[in-house]
Enzyme design. Structure first.
Site, mmCIF file in Angstrom:
data_model
loop_
_atom_site.group_PDB
_atom_site.id
_atom_site.type_symbol
_atom_site.label_atom_id
_atom_site.label_comp_id
_atom_site.label_asym_id
_atom_site.label_seq_id
_atom_site.Cartn_x
_atom_site.Cartn_y
_atom_site.Cartn_z
ATOM 1 C CE1 TYR A 122 -7.176 -17.278 -8.108
ATOM 2 C CE2 TYR A 122 -6.716 -19.611 -7.879
ATOM 3 C CZ TYR A 122 -7.188 -18.546 -8.630
ATOM 4 O OH TYR A 122 -7.675 -18.766 -9.890
ATOM 5 C CE1 TYR B 279 -5.254 -23.536 -6.094
ATOM 6 C CE2 TYR B 279 -7.155 -23.880 -7.516
ATOM 7 C CZ TYR B 279 -6.605 -23.760 -6.262
ATOM 8 O OH TYR B 279 -7.401 -23.868 -5.157
ATOM 9 N NE ARG C 116 -9.919 -24.643 -13.877
ATOM 10 C CZ ARG C 116 -10.431 -23.440 -14.161
ATOM 11 N NH1 ARG C 116 -10.694 -22.581 -13.210
ATOM 12 N NH2 ARG C 116 -10.726 -23.095 -15.404
ATOM 13 C CG HIS D 10 -7.803 -19.647 -14.542
ATOM 14 N ND1 HIS D 10 -7.153 -20.696 -13.916
ATOM 15 C CD2 HIS D 10 -8.640 -19.131 -13.602
ATOM 16 C CE1 HIS D 10 -7.587 -20.817 -12.669
ATOM 17 N NE2 HIS D 10 -8.478 -19.879 -12.454
ATOM 18 C CG HIS E 154 -11.243 -16.032 -12.032
ATOM 19 N ND1 HIS E 154 -12.226 -16.999 -12.058
ATOM 20 C CD2 HIS E 154 -10.175 -16.619 -11.456
ATOM 21 C CE1 HIS E 154 -11.760 -18.121 -11.523
ATOM 22 N NE2 HIS E 154 -10.506 -17.919 -11.154
#
Lengths: 204, 246
Positions: free
Chosen positions: B112, B151, B161, B164, B166
């Site tokens: 990120y 991640y 994770r 995905h 959000h």
């Protein structure tokens, strides 16, 4: 066999996670050049009518530690009690006031802050007037579904005393958790997620 | 939007058994961030039935194109190119027109762009990770991006994770406000994820998994995933309580 009631299920919520800023306040996250300005940064567009106020506060976890990665949104009526929304049928709200604010809590102090106006009173469905209030919606890492609450104003004791929503709170000492403390032009509202001073949250 | 009359009825109550609980200790951060007391049920008032609605003039030209909206001129983000599209519906199956969607994600390596993030995977200089769009008259939306990578995160000692994206959604009333995550069909990390396991009903989890959509894949360019989101429905206003004298 009667007809079937066909209804879809609401999509399940998931946490906004620690990097909610990337999507919701990218400029705050130092991702510049994509959006001109983060959504909900300014609630007053030009000469909004009404009493100007700053609402500030923190969100505290079960140990009293402020959340430094939360996103707070507020929604409120204008100074005359009208919402800036297409489903507002009672009249036109102040065009210089959006009614919607969004603020990431500060990464060092955990504080949020909104420049706004004091909302007017809005009717409850039975016609009684609710006391002036601001709706809060809080998301963050560790919060699986956004939390709804309301802030009322400490300088509105009379109106708060007849508010039909506050009247529904059985444990009367908990009413205080929804009252923002007004001093001059600043209203302070700390939100406690858990514990003895836990803020009242609503299933709306 | 249109000359369709705005809807003003109360929203269907939320099914809190279908939605994740607040306290889900296997997702560790929820332990101290979950209310212990019961929520106070509140029938909708105007404060919840109204909500902000945003016009298309909010959007910049590349807001729905994450491959290019942070890239230097002539360059693009690295990773599998995908289109994500679908409909925003309400529980009655009606398309929600004019809904604002905001989305954010990691890059192809699972990194990120955020200063609190220190994962060893590299940043992509041409990828920011944010985008937004507004649904059309029928509730449709689409955007293009690169497929995010999985991640690792400090929950259990080896939790990852799934890939995905959000999503944050504004419908027409503040009571419809929703943040959720989209997952990708066939990802073996899905059944292992403590955040997904905050949802107890397997059907509710399935509803967050986007299938590969070959019909909408653009040959030699980008594959497509279809992701519909359902917001709370609302009653007709025909027999709602009316204020006395109105």
């Amino acid at each position: 066999m009667p007809q079937q009631l066909i209804q879809f299920k609401e999509s399940a919520s998931q946490t906004a996670g620690p990097y909610v800023h990337i999507g919701c306040t990218p400029n705050f996250a130092e991702i510049s050049g994509v959006y001109e300005e983060d959504l909900g940064t300014r609630m007053l567009i030009g000469d909004a009518k009404g009493e100007r106020l700053t609402i500030k506060g923190r969100i505290l976890d079960g140990t009293g530690t402020p959340l430094k990665d939360a996103l707070v949104e507020i929604w409120q009526a204008d100074s005359k009690g009208l919402y800036n929304s297409p489903s507002e049928m009672r009249g036109s709200s102040d065009p210089h006031f959006t009614g919607f604010g969004r603020c990431a809590t500060d990464m060092a102090s955990g504080e949020f802050s909104f420049e706004t106006v004091k909302p007017g009173r809005v009717p409850f469905p039975d016609g009684r007037l609710m006391a002036p209030h601001v709706t809060f919606w809080i998301v963050a890492r560790g919060i699986n579904i956004g939390l709804h609450t309301r802030m009322y104003f400490s300088d509105e004791a009379g109106a708060n005393g007849e508010d039909p929503v506050l009247a529904r709170i059985e444990h009367r000492h908990r009413v205080d958790t929804l009252i923002g403390k007004r001093e001059g032009d600043v209203v302070t509202f700390d939100i406690h997620l858990q514990g003895d001073n836990e803020t009242v949250f609503f299933d709306i | 939007m249109s000359n369709r009359k705005p809807e003003t009825g109360a929203f269907f109550q939320r099914d809190r058994a279908w939605q994740p609980d607040a306290y889900t200790p296997w997702y560790k951060t929820s332990v101290l961030r979950s209310p212990e007391k019961a929520l106070l049920s509140l029938g909708n008032t105007l404060s919840e039935m109204t909500g902000p609605v945003f016009g298309h003039d909010l959007l910049g030209e590349l807001d729905d194109d994450l491959i290019h909206n942070f890239a230097k001129p002539g360059e693009s983000a690295i990773g599998p190119r995908i289109i994500v599209h679908g409909r925003i519906l309400d529980e009655r199956g009606k398309g929600v027109a004019g809904a604002l969607l905001e989305f954010w994600q990691a890059n192809a390596g699972g990194r990120y762009r955020h200063k609190k993030e220190g994962y060893v995977a590299a940043l992509d200089p041409n990828f920011g990770g944010c985008g937004r769009t507004i649904t059309d008259e029928d509730g449709y939306y689409s955007f293009r991006t690169i497929r995010p990578g999985p991640y690792p995160w400090p929950n259990g000692v080896n939790d990852w994770r799934p890939a995905h994206i959000h999503f944050s959604v504004f419908g027409h009333g503040f009571a419809q406000r929703l943040i959720t995550q989209m997952y990708f069909e066939g990802d073996p990390l899905i059944p292992l994820c403590p955040i997904i396991k905050t949802i107890s009903d397997p059907a509710a989890i399935d509803q967050l998994i986007a299938p590969l959509d070959m019909a909408n894949t653009i040959p030699m360019d980008a594959s497509a995933y279809k992701f519909d989101i359902v917001l709370r429905g609302r009653r007709s206003t025909m027999f709602e309580n009316r204020m006395e004298g109105n």
